[in-house]
Design a protein around this motif. Structure first.
Motif, PDB file in Angstrom:
ATOM      1  N   ILE A 105       0.835  -1.196   0.000  1.00  0.00           N
ATOM      2  CA  ILE A 105       0.000   0.000   0.000  1.00  0.00           C
ATOM      3  C   ILE A 105       0.876   1.255   0.000  1.00  0.00           C
ATOM      4  CG2 ILE A 105      -1.713   1.310   1.323  1.00  0.00           C
ATOM      5  CD1 ILE A 105      -2.815  -1.376   2.299  1.00  0.00           C
ATOM      6  N   ALA A 106       1.984   1.210   0.754  1.00  0.00           N
ATOM      7  CA  ALA A 106       2.905   2.345   0.785  1.00  0.00           C
ATOM      8  C   ALA A 106       3.449   2.648  -0.605  1.00  0.00           C
ATOM      9  CB  ALA A 106       4.059   2.049   1.750  1.00  0.00           C
ATOM     10  N   ARG A 107       3.722   1.606  -1.384  1.00  0.00           N
ATOM     11  CA  ARG A 107       4.238   1.811  -2.736  1.00  0.00           C
ATOM     12  C   ARG A 107       3.263   2.632  -3.577  1.00  0.00           C
ATOM     13  NH1 ARG A 107       4.666  -3.532  -5.663  1.00  0.00           N
ATOM     14  NH2 ARG A 107       6.198  -3.920  -4.037  1.00  0.00           N
ATOM     15  N   TRP A 108       1.960   2.314  -3.439  1.00  0.00           N
ATOM     16  CA  TRP A 108       0.968   3.047  -4.227  1.00  0.00           C
ATOM     17  C   TRP A 108       0.746   4.449  -3.691  1.00  0.00           C
ATOM     18  CZ3 TRP A 108       0.575   1.573  -8.794  1.00  0.00           C
ATOM     19  CH2 TRP A 108       0.640   0.219  -9.128  1.00  0.00           C
TER      20      TRP A 108
ATOM     21  N   PRO B 242      -7.797  -6.433   0.472  1.00  0.00           N
ATOM     22  CA  PRO B 242      -6.744  -5.615   1.096  1.00  0.00           C
ATOM     23  C   PRO B 242      -6.405  -5.987   2.525  1.00  0.00           C
ATOM     24  CG  PRO B 242      -8.804  -4.389   0.993  1.00  0.00           C
ATOM     25  CD  PRO B 242      -9.010  -5.634   0.191  1.00  0.00           C
ATOM     26  N   THR B 243      -7.313  -6.680   3.233  1.00  0.00           N
ATOM     27  CA  THR B 243      -7.031  -7.030   4.632  1.00  0.00           C
ATOM     28  C   THR B 243      -6.968  -8.526   4.857  1.00  0.00           C
ATOM     29  OG1 THR B 243      -9.381  -6.947   5.274  1.00  0.00           O
ATOM     30  CG2 THR B 243      -8.143  -4.900   5.424  1.00  0.00           C
TER      31      THR B 243
ATOM     32  N   ASP C 260      -4.277  -8.384  10.840  1.00  0.00           N
ATOM     33  CA  ASP C 260      -4.890  -8.386  12.160  1.00  0.00           C
ATOM     34  C   ASP C 260      -5.893  -7.245  12.310  1.00  0.00           C
ATOM     35  OD1 ASP C 260      -3.528  -5.948  13.462  1.00  0.00           O
ATOM     36  OD2 ASP C 260      -1.833  -7.120  12.725  1.00  0.00           O
ATOM     37  N   VAL C 261      -6.687  -7.307  13.382  1.00  0.00           N
ATOM     38  CA  VAL C 261      -7.789  -6.367  13.551  1.00  0.00           C
ATOM     39  C   VAL C 261      -7.308  -4.926  13.676  1.00  0.00           C
ATOM     40  CG1 VAL C 261      -9.441  -8.008  14.495  1.00  0.00           C
ATOM     41  CG2 VAL C 261      -7.828  -6.879  16.036  1.00  0.00           C
ATOM     42  N   GLY C 262      -6.165  -4.728  14.348  1.00  0.00           N
ATOM     43  CA  GLY C 262      -5.653  -3.372  14.475  1.00  0.00           C
ATOM     44  C   GLY C 262      -5.244  -2.802  13.135  1.00  0.00           C
TER      45      GLY C 262
ATOM     46  N   ILE D 119      -6.110   0.280   7.939  1.00  0.00           N
ATOM     47  CA  ILE D 119      -6.269   0.281   6.481  1.00  0.00           C
ATOM     48  C   ILE D 119      -7.615   0.872   6.094  1.00  0.00           C
ATOM     49  CG2 ILE D 119      -6.528  -1.225   4.457  1.00  0.00           C
ATOM     50  CD1 ILE D 119      -4.363  -3.023   5.689  1.00  0.00           C
ATOM     51  N   HIS D 120      -8.670   0.528   6.851  1.00  0.00           N
ATOM     52  CA  HIS D 120      -9.990   1.094   6.561  1.00  0.00           C
ATOM     53  C   HIS D 120      -9.988   2.614   6.745  1.00  0.00           C
ATOM     54  CE1 HIS D 120     -11.726  -3.085   7.700  1.00  0.00           C
ATOM     55  NE2 HIS D 120     -11.398  -3.036   6.432  1.00  0.00           N
TER      56      HIS D 120
END
Length: 498
Positions: free
Chosen positions: A409-412, A425-426, A430-432, A437-438
C-alpha cells in the motif's frame, strides 16, 4: 474430552531474529480434544511460535513436551514423525504436480520392487478429498485449481498424516462460506476424535465460534489465556492491540465527485462477460461475489494485467488502451493484488526497495537516483502506515503478512494514483491493522481518490463501501447503495437467489 496430560506443553520459549525479539518467555499448554485459538496482531509472534512447534524455526531456549515427554523438533520432517502438522497461511503445493502427487509427496505407497503404486496414491488421495467434501479430482493438476481449492487440498494433505496436533494458520482466508463450513465441521470432528488443534485467525467471529480456549500474544509475549467464554470481542481486541479500537469500520461521509473511471461492456472469456460500471472521485466501491465469480479478473483488466477481448475503459472522460500494467500506472491506476507474495512484493528485497519501486525512475536524473528523497518518502510512509520493521533495510520476506501488505500500500501511496484497486486488502491482516487500512481508505477517498475494493468478507464490504457491486459467473448482477445493502441481499445476488 480433554486429557489430564497436555498434548503439547511449551515452557519458557524464547526466539530472537536480528533486531527483533520474536518470542519472549512464552509458556502454553494445548490438550487433546481441544481447540485453542491463538490470536494477536501481525508481528505478535504467533507464526514464529508455531514455526518452532513445526520445526521450521529452532528455538533459542525453552522446552517442548509432547504427551508429557520432552522432545526436540529439529525439522518439519521430525515434527511429522511426532504427529505434528501445520497448515500454513502461504500454501506450499507444487503447481506442476497433481493433487494426489502433492498429498503423498515423499511417502508414496510402493509395490514390490520399489515402484510407486500410482493407482493406490490416487485412491488414498481421493479418499481424503471425499472425506473433506472437496469436489476436486486427485488426478487434477494443482496449477489448474483456484486458490480456494488449493487451500482445501493443503488441508487434506495435512490431515492425511493422522496427526495428534494440528496447527492451522488463517485456514479460511481463501475459502467461501460453504467451504468454511466444511472446514469447521471437520475441525469439530477432529476435536471429538481427541486431536489437539491450534487455530490462528484474525477473524474473531471464527475464534468465538470454534475455540474452547483463547491465548493472546502481543509483542512476542503471551498477555492473556483463558476459556473462550471469559472473553468478549472488545476485550480480545484491546488485549491484541494494546489499545481500544473505537470502530472496526470507521466511515466518514465524503462528497462523491464526478466519474473518473468507466468500464463499458468488459469481456474476457467466461471469466468476465459484459461488465459495465463507473467509479467516482471520492468514493469507495465494494465488489462482492463468491470465489471464481470474476471479481479479480475485472481488477486485472482495469490494471492492464490481462488482455481485454471486447469493451472499453474510460479514464477522466477519455477512452484508454491498457496493454500492460505499465500503461495503467502511467495513467494513475494502481492495484493491490490478491496474492501479495506472488504478485505484490519482492520478497528478497528491502522494505525501502519495495516501497519505492515505482518511484525510482521519477526520482532519478541522468541515471543517478536521489536516495535522500527516496529515504525520506519511504520513512514517512512506513511511519504513517505503522509498518513494523527493524529498519528500511529489512528484507520483506522477514515481515509478517500484514506488514508486507502495508508495504504494498505504501508503494501506491508514494505514486498517488487517481484510482486504486484493492483486491482483498485485509486478507491475513490483524484487527488493528484492518482498522488502520480502513481509516486510510476513507482518508484517501476524502482526498478525491476513487477506490474499488474487492473483499470476501461481507462485514468489511458493508462497513467500508459507499456502493456495492455484486458479481456472479463473470457478470455484474447487482448494484446496491450503502442503505440498500445487507449480507442477505448480497448473498442472494451472488448465489443467484435474487
Amino acid at each position: 474430552m480433554t486429557q489430564d496430560i497436555p498434548r503439547l506443553k511449551l515452557e519458557h520459549i524464547y526466539k530472537a531474529f536480528p533486531g527483533v525479539q520474536a518470542v519472549q518467555d512464552v509458556s502454553l499448554e494445548v490438550y487433546g480434544g481441544q481447540i485453542l485459538a491463538l490470536v494477536g496482531e501481525n508481528g505478535a509472534g504467533k507464526s514464529t511460535l508455531m514455526n518452532i512447534v513445526n520445526g521450521v524455526v529452532q528455538l533459542d531456549s525453552g522446552n517442548i513436551y509432547l504427551d508429557g515427554q520432552p522432545v526436540q523438533i529439529t525439522s518439519p520432517r521430525r515434527a511429522l514423525e511426532l504427529g505434528i502438522t501445520m497448515i500454513h497461511q502461504e500454501l506450499a503445493l507444487i503447481p506442476e504436480l497433481t493433487v494426489g502427487q502433492n498429498i503423498y509427496l515423499g511417502r508414496e505407497p510402493r509395490r514390490l520392487g520399489g515402484w510407486i503404486d500410482w493407482p493406490q496414491v490416487y485412491r488414498l488421495a481421493q479418499q481424503e478429498l471425499d472425506r473433506l467434501g472437496i469436489e476436486v479430482s486427485a488426478r487434477a493438476k494443482v496449477a489448474d485449481l483456484s486458490i480456494a481449492e488449493r487451500q482445501l487440498v493443503e488441508i487434506a494433505k495435512a490431515l492425511s498424516y493422522q496427526a495428534r496436533l494440528i496447527a492451522l494458520d488463517e485456514p479460511t482466508s481463501s475459502l467461501t462460506s460453504r467451504e468454511t463450513e466444511t472446514l469447521f465441521r471437520l475441525v469439530r470432528t477432529l476435536r471429538q476424535e481427541g486431536v489437539a488443534l491450534i487455530y490462528i485467525s484474525h477473524r474473531l467471529e471464527e475464534v468465538f465460534e470454534l475455540a474452547d480456549r483463547i491465548a493472546v500474544m502481543r509483542d512476542g509475549q503471551l498477555v492473556a489465556e483463558g476459556n473462550a467464554a471469559e472473553f468478549t470481542p472488545n476485550r480480545l481486541v484491546q488485549l491484541m492491540v494494546g489499545r481500544e479500537l473505537t470502530e472496526f469500520f470507521p466511515k466518514s461521509n465524503t462528497q462523491r465527485g464526478e466519474p473518473i473511471l468507466k468500464a463499458v461492456n468488459l469481456q474476457a472469456g467466461k471469466e468476465v462477460r459484459g461488465v459495465s460500471f463507473e467509479l467516482h472521485r471520492g468514493e469507495i466501491v465494494g465488489m462482492a461475489g463468491l470465489v471464481g465469480s470474476g471479481r479479480t479478473n475485472v481488477a486485472r483488466l482495469l490494471f492492464g494485467a490481462d488482455p481485454l477481448k471486447e469493451g472499453e475503459i474510460w479514464l477522466e472522460g477519455k477512452p484508454v488502451r491498457l496493454r500492460s500494467p505499465r500503461d495503467a500506472i502511467r495513467l494513475g491506476i494502481g492495484l493491490v493484488p490478491e496474492d501479495r507474495k506472488a504478485q505484490g512484493v519482492f520478497l528478497k528485497q528491502s522494505v525501502r526497495y519495495n516501497a519505492a519501486a515505482g518511484l525510482l525512475q521519477r526520482l532519478s536524473r541522468f541515471s543517478f537516483i536521489n536516495f535522500r528523497a527516496v529515504n525520506q518518502i519511504v520513512r514517512e510512509l512506513v511511519e504513517r502506515l505503522r509498518v513494523r520493521t527493524p529498519s528500511l533495510n529489512q528484507q520483506v520476506r522477514n515481515l509478517s503478512g500484514g506488514n508486507q501488505q502495508k508495504v504494498i500500500i505504501a508503494r501506491w501511496l508514494a505514486l498517488n494514483p487517481k484510482v486504486l484497486i484493492m483486491d482483498e486488502p485485509t486478507r491475513g491482516v490483524d484487527v488493528g491493522a484492518k482498522a488502520e487500512i480502513h481509516a486510510l481508505m476513507n482518508e484517501l477517498a476524502a482526498q478525491g481518490m476513487a477506490i474499488l475494493m474487492i473483499s470476501s468478507e461481507l462485514p468489511e464490504v458493508l462497513g467500508v463501501s459507499d456502493r456495492i457491486l455484486v458479481m456472479r459467473e463473470g457478470r455484474l448482477v447487482a448494484e446496491l447503495s450503502r442503505e440498500e445493502a445487507s449480507q442477505d441481499r448480497i448473498m442472494q445476488a451472488a448465489t443467484g437467489q435474487a
